[in-house]
Design an enzyme around this catalytic site. Structure first.
Site, short mmCIF file in Angstrom:
data_model
loop_
_atom_site.label_atom_id
_atom_site.label_comp_id
_atom_site.label_asym_id
_atom_site.label_seq_id
_atom_site.Cartn_x
_atom_site.Cartn_y
_atom_site.Cartn_z
N ASN A 17 0.87 -1.18 0.00
CA ASN A 17 0.00 0.00 0.00
C ASN A 17 0.91 1.23 0.00
OD1 ASN A 17 -2.68 1.08 2.28
ND2 ASN A 17 -2.31 1.60 0.16
N CYS A 78 -6.59 5.00 7.90
CA CYS A 78 -5.72 4.22 7.01
C CYS A 78 -4.76 3.45 7.91
CB CYS A 78 -4.96 5.11 6.03
SG CYS A 78 -3.78 4.18 4.99
N GLY A 79 -5.03 2.18 8.11
CA GLY A 79 -4.22 1.38 9.02
C GLY A 79 -2.79 1.21 8.55
N CYS A 230 -5.07 -2.85 2.26
CA CYS A 230 -5.84 -1.81 2.93
C CYS A 230 -6.10 -2.28 4.35
CB CYS A 230 -7.15 -1.54 2.19
SG CYS A 230 -8.19 -0.30 3.02
N GLY A 231 -5.47 -1.62 5.31
CA GLY A 231 -5.56 -2.07 6.69
C GLY A 231 -6.96 -1.95 7.27
#
Length: 293
Positions: A17, A78-79, A230-231
């Site tokens: 990411n 946003c992890g 995507c966390g």
């Protein structure tokens, strides 16, 4: 000249990411949508998410955080990017300081980050939001474990009946029996992202449960498109699966970029553990912002 000209940035990734970390502590400047789009358009600073640090505004926090997508829109969570910010604040020789924990203030709330190793971090993403008006949806659904939504022929839909969850940003998770890679998410994703049921648009995930502790996931990210990881979507997938009793409350979520460990604790907080990687550092060229005024 833009206040962003000549600003140092870090190009990082969390499981592929693409993340850019920009430190604006000590300056009042707020990144404008056109500036975020200009940064994303440069191959050196191309990102899925732009993570911008500001001076803390809440007592007990280490920094305030604003998150931008490639289209210039802002995101609440946003992890993967939060793990990259933690690395920058704890390990980078310019930004960093020795510590084991950080607390960041995002639009979605407080994010607590704990160091696991020099490159791995655990992010406490907080409790999931499960009521239809918290996600939000455009109309009431008393049970958000599955909602009435499908794409494709009415008698043979391609995807249908997703679970919906907010992890600070809205997510729809479609559970399937086939490999998620077999679905044309590049075509389906933007149609579902902008469906009228999602007044703030949504992240769209296709998930296959391969065991009580394993989910395989592909994600169309709101405002960014297809992404290798995507966390927050991984967190939403685990919550959606556990609510349907497809998994337990802890699982490995496998994305194209690699694995994240997601744990939905008895305290209702969702915690995500995964790696970070620094790719390079650079400075933003003044020419980027010539047309972004």
């Amino acid at each position: 000249m833009s206040p962003l000209a000549h600003r140092r940035f870090l190009k990082m990734n969390g499981l592929g990411n693409e993340i850019v970390v920009l430190d604006l502590r000590g300056t009042p400047h707020i990144v404008q949508p056109q500036e975020a789009r200009a940064i994303a358009a440069d191959p050196r600073s191309r990102f899925d998410q732009l993570m911008v640090l500001h001076d803390p505004v809440t007592a007990g926090t280490d920094a305030a955080l604003r998150i931008y997508n490639t289209d210039g829109s802002e995101s609440g969570a946003c992890g993967n990017g939060t793990r990259c910010v933690a690395w920058a604040m704890l390990e980078d020789p310019v930004m960093g300081r020795p510590a084991e924990r950080l607390t960041l203030q995002s639009r979605a709330g407080l994010l607590a980050v704990t160091r696991v190793s020099a490159t791995d971090f655990t992010v406490d993403m907080g409790p999931p939001r499960l009521r239809w008006d918290e996600i939000p949806l455009a109309e009431p659904f008393p049970d958000t474990r599955r909602i009435e939504l499908q794409i494709g022929p009415i008698d043979d839909p391609i995807l249908h009946s997703p679970g919906v969850v907010s992890m600070g940003n809205p997510h729809a998770v479609f559970f399937v029996d086939r490999d998620p890679a077999s679905y044309d998410l590049a075509r389906i994703g933007p149609l579902l992202e902008a469906h009228p049921i999602f007044p703030e648009r949504a992240n769209i995930s296709v998930a296959q449960v391969r065991g009580p502790e394993h989910i395989v996931l592909r994600v169309w990210e709101r405002g960014a498109g297809l992404t290798r990881a995507c966390g927050s979507a991984a967190c939403a997938a685990l919550v959606a699966a556990a609510r349907l009793r497809l998994t337990g409350r802890r699982a490995v979520v496998t994305l194209p970029g690699g694995d994240l460990v997601i744990d939905w604790g008895e305290d209702d907080h969702v915690r995500m553990t995964g790696p970070t990687e620094l790719e390079w550092e650079g400075t933003l060229a003044p020419s980027l912002f010539a047309g972004a005024a």
